[in-house]
Design an enzyme around this catalytic site. Structure first.
Site, short mmCIF file in Angstrom:
data_model
loop_
_atom_site.label_atom_id
_atom_site.label_comp_id
_atom_site.label_asym_id
_atom_site.label_seq_id
_atom_site.Cartn_x
_atom_site.Cartn_y
_atom_site.Cartn_z
N GLU A 315 0.96 -1.39 0.01
CA GLU A 315 -0.01 -0.15 0.02
C GLU A 315 0.65 1.27 0.08
OE1 GLU A 315 -2.87 -0.26 3.17
OE2 GLU A 315 -3.51 -2.56 2.48
N GLU A 405 -5.54 -8.13 -0.17
CA GLU A 405 -6.10 -7.85 1.03
C GLU A 405 -7.49 -7.47 0.50
OE1 GLU A 405 -4.64 -5.14 4.06
OE2 GLU A 405 -2.66 -6.03 3.80
#
Length: 466
Positions: A315, A405
């Site tokens: 991320e 995720e």
């Protein structure tokens, strides 16, 4: 893609709140149903009679009503201006699952892909909802989707010395890509919850190298995640590791920002750009020391014959973790340092390298990435097709794509309908899987019994056959 105002004007057919979609058609935002937003004209370059501004509060949205002659997949484009900086919006079809769309900063009205929408025959609603707000919406367009060709992915590891375990894993993923999806669950306790409540076990266990480095172990942290990964691999499963890397120095360790949140940008004064700029400095050496510490754990896995789906610096483009806080260049540089140190210095050949950002400006390069991926926490069990398509475009469909995720498990039927060929999903731990809000137990059970979804019992022997 950016279309000229003249080209857009040629496609416009009025406000068209209820028109049959047969070819590329523009739907003006000012002609849609407006909730909490307003029509404005002060920013030049819009089409039609204006654009919609606002999107500054929960519940703000515009709703288009569209008729389709048949049930068909359409390409969605959004004509917007991101004059307030990079933002996100949520697209919702027929009140169902939402799809989060990144809206990069712009100085004028621009057109970008909003993914695909599977319209029903008859009337449909398309909502553009406030997410991370403050953007201008001029219009949307819909065009029938073309057939997606066969994937052209490679299963040759970027590490030329990758061992047989890593090669077998990447080959296996390539063999199912586009025809099946592997189920995955973060955290051993949450994986056990799935087993106990659903009767099937995920094929992939997600674990974390967070509590192995000095800035955390010196404060009492410890972990058995490597041992859990080895045990799961011995059951025939596949393991993936992320690394919530606690900042090597500068932790505030306050009541507002405790040490255990040290991977967040706001929890330390650590600056990755300045650390990398001085290779003889203390902070650079602390980075290398942490990588070397993690190498010890990865070597344990290599010695145990465990290939790892390895996702460092996840991320990054979000900026909320310190490794992404200074922009793409330091993040890419650090990723390459991690790759070089683990691969060439430590001789770790059991790693499948996963990059975890979508924006092309952040991509570190084909030579150090085996799999591209994204994390998505949009509610509603949608296919996350817009993000999937962006990742396919990022690597010209040359690499496998994973949903590393998720909060909401993507619906297998929608995945197939949209051609969103994620090779695996991994649900985050705790309430995301067991709380009932993100995924109901009945839905989880249906997913784990769907023939499109592979579970632990269905992947036995994957290594020996690949």
């Amino acid at each position: 893609m950016v279309w000229s105002r003249e080209f857009l004007a040629a496609l416009v057919v009025g406000s068209l709140c209820a028109s049959s979609v047969a070819q590329t058609t523009i739907y003006q935002a000012e002609g849609a149903a407006l909730t909490g937003v307003t029509v404005e004209t002060s920013t030049a370059g819009y089409t039609g009679s204006g654009y919609v501004d606002g999107f500054d509060a929960d519940g703000d949205k515009i709703t288009f009503t569209v008729n389709s002659d048949t049930s068909q997949l359409y390409d969605l484009s959004i004509i917007y201006a991101g004059i307030y900086g990079e933002k996100y919006t949520t697209v919702v079809l027929n009140g169902g699952a939402g799809s989060q769309i990144q809206l990069p900063e712009t100085s004028s009205f621009t057109t970008l892909s909003g993914g695909q929408l599977l319209l029903n025959a008859g009337q449909n609603t398309i909502e553009i909802q406030s997410n991370w707000g403050w953007y201008l919406i001029d219009a949307i367009s819909l065009a029938p989707s073309g057939e997606r060709g066969s994937h052209d992915i490679t299963t040759t590891p970027v590490n030329p010395n990758a061992n047989s375990d890593a090669r077998a894993l990447l080959n296996y993923l390539g063999s199912i890509y586009g025809s099946k999806i592997l189920s995955g669950q973060q955290d051993q306790e949450s994986l056990d919850w799935v087993t106990n409540n659903v009767g099937k076990t995920p094929a992939i266990l997600g674990v974390d190298l967070m509590d192995y480095t000095e800035s955390r172990t010196s404060r009492g942290a410890s972990s058995t995640d490597v041992d859990k990964a080895i045990a799961f691999a011995n059951r025939g499963g596949i393991t993936t590791f992320c690394w919530h890397w606690g900042a090597p120095s500068g932790l505030y360790d306050s009541s507002d920002q405790p040490w255990w949140s040290g991977f967040y940008t706001e929890a330390s004064s650590f600056n990755i750009a300045t650390a990398l700029a001085d290779t003889s400095g203390t902070n650079y050496n602390l980075l290398i020391n942490d990588i070397d510490t993690i190498a010890v754990e990865l070597k344990r896995l290599q010695s145990a014959g465990v290939p790892v789906l390895w996702r460092p610096l996840h991320e990054a483009e979000g900026g909320w973790f310190w490794w992404g806080a200074q922009g793409p260049e330091p993040a890419k540089q650090l990723y390459r340092i991690v790759y070089d140190r683990l691969t060439n210095y430590h001789g770790l050949n059991n790693l499948i390298w996963i990059w975890n950002s979508v924006d092309a400006a952040w991509y570190p390069g084909d030579d150090v990435v085996d799999i591209v991926s994204a994390d998505d926490y949009t509610e509603g069990n949608g296919p996350i097709s817009a993000t999937y398509n962006r990742l396919v475009d990022l690597v010209n469909d040359k690499k496998i794509v994973a949903a590393t995720e998720v909060g909401a498990i993507p619906d297998p039927a929608q995945l197939q309908a949209y051609g969103a060929d994620w090779v695996y999903f991994c649900v985050w731990a705790g309430d995301y899987i067991s709380g009932g809000q993100w995924n109901s137990l009945s839905f989880i059970t249906s997913v784990y019994n769907d023939p499109y979804v592979l579970t632990l019992d269905e992947i036995q022997g994957w290594k020996s056959t690949n």
